[in-house]
Design an enzyme around this catalytic site. Structure first.
Site, short mmCIF file in Angstrom:
data_model
loop_
_atom_site.label_atom_id
_atom_site.label_comp_id
_atom_site.label_asym_id
_atom_site.label_seq_id
_atom_site.Cartn_x
_atom_site.Cartn_y
_atom_site.Cartn_z
N HIS A 108 -3.96 -4.45 0.22
CA HIS A 108 -3.55 -3.81 -1.08
C HIS A 108 -2.27 -4.53 -1.55
CE1 HIS A 108 -0.96 -1.30 1.81
NE2 HIS A 108 0.16 -1.42 0.92
N ASP A 115 -7.61 -3.40 5.57
CA ASP A 115 -6.46 -3.72 4.76
C ASP A 115 -5.83 -5.16 5.09
OD1 ASP A 115 -4.67 -3.58 2.81
OD2 ASP A 115 -3.62 -1.91 3.74
N GLN A 174 7.53 3.13 1.98
CA GLN A 174 7.12 2.24 0.96
C GLN A 174 7.91 1.01 0.51
OE1 GLN A 174 7.00 5.62 0.61
NE2 GLN A 174 4.85 6.16 -0.15
N GLY A 175 7.27 -0.05 0.56
CA GLY A 175 7.93 -1.29 0.23
C GLY A 175 7.72 -2.40 1.56
N ASP A 176 7.50 -1.63 2.70
CA ASP A 176 7.31 -2.14 4.12
C ASP A 176 5.68 -2.68 4.01
OD1 ASP A 176 9.91 -1.84 5.24
OD2 ASP A 176 9.44 0.31 5.56
N SER A 177 4.90 -2.40 3.33
CA SER A 177 3.47 -2.49 3.41
C SER A 177 3.27 -4.05 3.46
CB SER A 177 2.83 -2.29 1.93
OG SER A 177 2.60 -0.46 1.90
#
Length: 257
Positions: free
Chosen positions: A69, A114, A209-212
């Protein structure tokens, strides 16, 4: 061949924001502490127009693994990676992305499979700050309760407006498949066999969020890729990671690693 750009760290704080939207409450470090890139030399910052928006992990001199993603719909020319720096905004080396291979079964709605492989135009120069992380064998299991380390530059609390400037890390225990599946059954229909979970029942420590796309490392190997979850560090909702062992054959076939 294009040379990697080495950038001196002239500032200690820079603002940045995510530029790609994830389809769910997703891969998401809360309750952690400041980390040194020397302790996680495989960690990469995925960037576009100089702004960090996702993480990735070095798996060889030319290849990295991230979340599907994070690059869904993106072109290689839009994306670069920063290697070898604890600061997402400066230091280390910048490498342009030359190729993106998303898993053919990636589902942007469920976030199953993913995964995406990234090949850089200029190989990484390995040293104390830059190194590849080991990969698990095909369908290798990690025992529930095993300590795992997650690193990244994501939000430090749910709803916070800024990513961390300096790399953060948190240690969380692996959660059994059955327990995690039960936790998410009512929220999102459970998890798949391509997913692995880590976190505390009481919450308080998690990715955000942002660690994905970043690494979940246990037993010295890259066991998971930060993928999704309900909020950040909420009780009874562990972080959900894409399970690397489940696609080990695809990684080998696609990258030779």
């Amino acid at each position: 061949m294009m040379k990697a750009v080495i950038i001196l760290c002239l500032v200690t704080s820079c603002l940045g924001s995510a530029v790609l939207r994830r389809p769910r409450l997703d891969g998401r470090i809360v309750g952690g502490s400041t980390a040194d890139i020397k302790d996680s030399p495989y960690q990469l910052s995925l960037q576009t127009e100089g702004n960090h928006y996702c993480g990735a992990s070095i798996i060889s001199a030319e290849w990295a693994l991230t979340a599907g993603h994070c690059v869904d719909g993106g072109l290689p020319s839009w994306i670069s990676v920063r290697a070898g720096s604890s600061n997402r905004a400066c230091g280390g080396s910048i490498h342009q992305v030359a190729q993106i291979i998303s898993h053919p079964k990636f589902d942007r709605n469920t976030l199953d499979y993913d995964f995406a492989l990234i090949r850089v135009a200029t190989p990484f120069s390995f040293g104390s700050n830059v190194a590849a992380v080991g990969l698990p064998s095909r369908n290798e299991d990690v025992s529930p309760g095993t300590s795992a380390i997650v690193t990244g530059w994501g939000l430090t609390s749910e709803g916070d407006g800024w990513n961390a400037t300096i790399l953060q890390q948190v240690t969380v225990p692996i959660v059994s498949y059955s327990e995690c599946n039960a936790d998410y059954e009512n929220y999102d229909g459970g998890i798949t066999e391509r997913m692995i979970c880590a976190g505390y029942t009481a919450g308080g420590k998690d990715a955000c969020q942002g660690d994905s796309g970043g690494p979940l490392v246990a037993n010295g190997k890259l066991q998971g890729v930060v993928s999704w979850g309900y909020g950040c560090a909420r009780p009874n909702y562990p972080g959900v990671y894409a399970r690397v062992a489940s696609v080990r054959d695809w990684i080998k076939t696609s990258s030779g690693v």
